[in-house]
Design a protein around this motif. Structure first.
Motif, PDB file in Angstrom:
ATOM      1  N   MET A   7      15.965  12.237   6.781  1.00 28.57           N
ATOM      2  CA  MET A   7      15.703  10.688   6.778  1.00 28.57           C
ATOM      3  C   MET A   7      15.670  10.418   8.118  1.00 28.57           C
ATOM      4  N   ALA A   8      14.719   9.461   8.407  1.00 30.55           N
ATOM      5  CA  ALA A   8      14.391   8.833   9.686  1.00 30.55           C
ATOM      6  C   ALA A   8      15.476   8.225  10.330  1.00 30.55           C
ATOM      7  N   LEU A   9      15.801   8.376  11.348  1.00 28.78           N
ATOM      8  CA  LEU A   9      16.792   7.755  12.186  1.00 28.78           C
ATOM      9  C   LEU A   9      16.875   6.162  12.262  1.00 28.78           C
ATOM     10  N   GLU A  10      15.618   5.679  12.032  1.00 24.64           N
ATOM     11  CA  GLU A  10      15.597   4.227  12.270  1.00 24.64           C
ATOM     12  C   GLU A  10      14.677   3.828  11.013  1.00 24.64           C
ATOM     13  N   ASP A  11      14.702   2.658  10.666  1.00 32.83           N
ATOM     14  CA  ASP A  11      13.568   1.827   9.686  1.00 32.83           C
ATOM     15  C   ASP A  11      12.430   2.101  10.406  1.00 32.83           C
ATOM     16  N   PHE A  12      11.542   2.053   9.653  1.00 31.92           N
ATOM     17  CA  PHE A  12      10.135   1.962   9.916  1.00 31.92           C
ATOM     18  C   PHE A  12       9.873   0.416  10.582  1.00 31.92           C
ATOM     19  N   ASN A  13       9.175   0.513  11.683  1.00 35.07           N
ATOM     20  CA  ASN A  13       9.012  -0.757  12.206  1.00 35.07           C
ATOM     21  C   ASN A  13      10.326  -1.506  12.308  1.00 35.07           C
ATOM     22  N   THR A  14      11.469  -1.223  12.894  1.00 34.08           N
ATOM     23  CA  THR A  14      12.755  -1.690  13.023  1.00 34.08           C
ATOM     24  C   THR A  14      12.800  -3.202  13.046  1.00 34.08           C
ATOM     25  N   GLY A  15      13.334  -3.809  12.127  1.00 39.21           N
ATOM     26  CA  GLY A  15      13.457  -5.322  12.349  1.00 39.21           C
ATOM     27  C   GLY A  15      12.388  -6.188  11.280  1.00 39.21           C
ATOM     28  N   THR A  16      11.438  -5.342  11.017  1.00 37.58           N
ATOM     29  CA  THR A  16      10.317  -5.924   9.845  1.00 37.58           C
ATOM     30  C   THR A  16      10.627  -5.496   8.558  1.00 37.58           C
ATOM     31  N   ARG A  17      10.598  -6.499   7.874  1.00 37.49           N
ATOM     32  CA  ARG A  17      10.635  -6.363   6.438  1.00 37.49           C
ATOM     33  C   ARG A  17       9.437  -6.101   5.819  1.00 37.49           C
ATOM     34  N   TYR A  18       9.424  -5.681   4.298  1.00 32.82           N
ATOM     35  CA  TYR A  18       7.989  -5.562   3.816  1.00 32.82           C
ATOM     36  C   TYR A  18       8.123  -5.724   2.279  1.00 32.82           C
ATOM     37  N   CYS A  19       7.260  -6.179   1.716  1.00 34.66           N
ATOM     38  CA  CYS A  19       7.006  -6.274   0.260  1.00 34.66           C
ATOM     39  C   CYS A  19       6.715  -4.882  -0.198  1.00 34.66           C
ATOM     40  N   TRP A  20       7.066  -4.361  -1.639  1.00 31.07           N
ATOM     41  CA  TRP A  20       6.838  -3.277  -2.062  1.00 31.07           C
ATOM     42  C   TRP A  20       5.224  -3.285  -2.328  1.00 31.07           C
ATOM     43  N   TYR A  21       4.805  -4.197  -3.014  1.00 30.61           N
ATOM     44  CA  TYR A  21       3.128  -4.567  -3.230  1.00 30.61           C
ATOM     45  C   TYR A  21       3.247  -5.743  -4.090  1.00 30.61           C
ATOM     46  N   ASP A  22       3.166  -6.755  -3.102  1.00 30.58           N
ATOM     47  CA  ASP A  22       3.333  -8.074  -3.600  1.00 30.58           C
ATOM     48  C   ASP A  22       2.501  -8.506  -4.936  1.00 30.58           C
ATOM     49  N   ALA A  23       1.311  -8.308  -4.895  1.00 25.15           N
ATOM     50  CA  ALA A  23       0.214  -8.538  -6.025  1.00 25.15           C
ATOM     51  C   ALA A  23       0.619  -7.598  -7.227  1.00 25.15           C
ATOM     52  N   ALA A  24       1.419  -6.606  -7.162  1.00 26.61           N
ATOM     53  CA  ALA A  24       1.595  -5.781  -8.394  1.00 26.61           C
ATOM     54  C   ALA A  24       2.624  -6.417  -9.226  1.00 26.61           C
ATOM     55  N   TYR A  25       3.165  -7.251  -8.960  1.00 24.34           N
ATOM     56  CA  TYR A  25       4.233  -8.052  -9.796  1.00 24.34           C
ATOM     57  C   TYR A  25       3.433  -8.509 -11.184  1.00 24.34           C
ATOM     58  N   GLY A  26       4.055  -7.722 -12.171  1.00 21.40           N
ATOM     59  CA  GLY A  26       3.423  -8.042 -13.569  1.00 21.40           C
ATOM     60  C   GLY A  26       2.332  -7.146 -13.805  1.00 21.40           C
ATOM     61  N   ASN A  27       1.815  -6.406 -12.933  1.00 17.17           N
ATOM     62  CA  ASN A  27       0.479  -5.726 -13.033  1.00 17.17           C
ATOM     63  C   ASN A  27       0.647  -4.313 -13.075  1.00 17.17           C
ATOM     64  N   MET A  28       2.010  -3.837 -13.115  1.00 18.10           N
ATOM     65  CA  MET A  28       2.376  -2.239 -13.080  1.00 18.10           C
ATOM     66  C   MET A  28       2.519  -1.756 -14.521  1.00 18.10           C
ATOM     67  N   ASP A  29       1.431  -1.982 -15.353  1.00 19.28           N
ATOM     68  CA  ASP A  29       1.489  -1.339 -16.836  1.00 19.28           C
ATOM     69  C   ASP A  29       1.776   0.122 -16.999  1.00 19.28           C
ATOM     70  N   ASP A  30       1.569   0.918 -15.826  1.00 15.98           N
ATOM     71  CA  ASP A  30       1.436   2.281 -15.983  1.00 15.98           C
ATOM     72  C   ASP A  30       2.872   2.587 -15.299  1.00 15.98           C
ATOM     73  N   TYR A  31       3.760   1.964 -15.015  1.00  9.55           N
ATOM     74  CA  TYR A  31       4.988   2.227 -14.440  1.00  9.55           C
ATOM     75  C   TYR A  31       5.555   3.550 -14.716  1.00  9.55           C
ATOM     76  N   ALA A  32       5.555   3.881 -16.110  1.00  8.73           N
ATOM     77  CA  ALA A  32       6.311   5.100 -16.682  1.00  8.73           C
ATOM     78  C   ALA A  32       5.865   6.161 -16.193  1.00  8.73           C
ATOM     79  N   THR A  33       4.393   6.308 -15.811  1.00  6.23           N
ATOM     80  CA  THR A  33       3.694   7.530 -15.334  1.00  6.23           C
ATOM     81  C   THR A  33       3.211   7.558 -13.839  1.00  6.23           C
TER      82      THR A  33
END
Length: 151
Positions: A7-33
């Protein structure tokens, strides 16, 4: 075959937060695969999600307006061999490193770190160190990103 996970010793771009993939909300119909929860699948999950993000398969890129999607931000690091751990890999890191709700801050971990595993059409899994378990959150929410690698 890769035998060791780090595991990396620090967060990626420490102190910055990210969405997983904002527009994907409700659109990941293939999530099971599209992704897996299992240990050993983080690298494949990351590659699959970057391909989906690059092609806008789940919607527009960086659609949040405040937080970028992690899949676009981490691509240079992924090209160097890093990836976002799967749900199972986060569980193994927590168990094997003895990470608890009492010591996660001393270990340099943020309270929430995204995994590369989808849960359903709206949610992805994250490591919730503040409460000591894996949790699911909507993909338009913001968390830290901690990368891992194998050798």
């Amino acid at each position: 075959e890769d035998r060791f996970y780090v595991m990396a010793l620090e967060d990626f771009n420490t102190g910055t937060r990210y969405c997983w993939y904002d527009a994907a909300y409700g659109n990941m119909d293939d999530y099971a695969t599209a992704t897996s929860l299992d240990f050993g699948t983080g690298k494949a999950n990351t590659e699959a999600m970057i391909a989906k993000w690059n092609s806008s398969a789940y919607g527009a890129q960086n659609d949040n307006g405040t937080y970028l999607d992690m899949w676009g931000a981490i691509q240079d690091k992924v090209a160097e061999g890093w990836f976002v751990p799967s749900r199972g890999e986060w569980g193994a890191f927590g168990d094997n490193l003895g990470i608890t709700t009492d010591n996660y801050l001393n270990c340099g971990l943020s309270g929430w770190c995204w995994s590369s595993s989808q849960r359903d059409t709206d949610y992805a899994w994250d490591a919730y160190f503040g409460n000591g378990y894996m949790y699911d959150n909507t993909v338009d929410f913001n968390h830290s990103v901690r990368l891992s690698a194998t050798f």
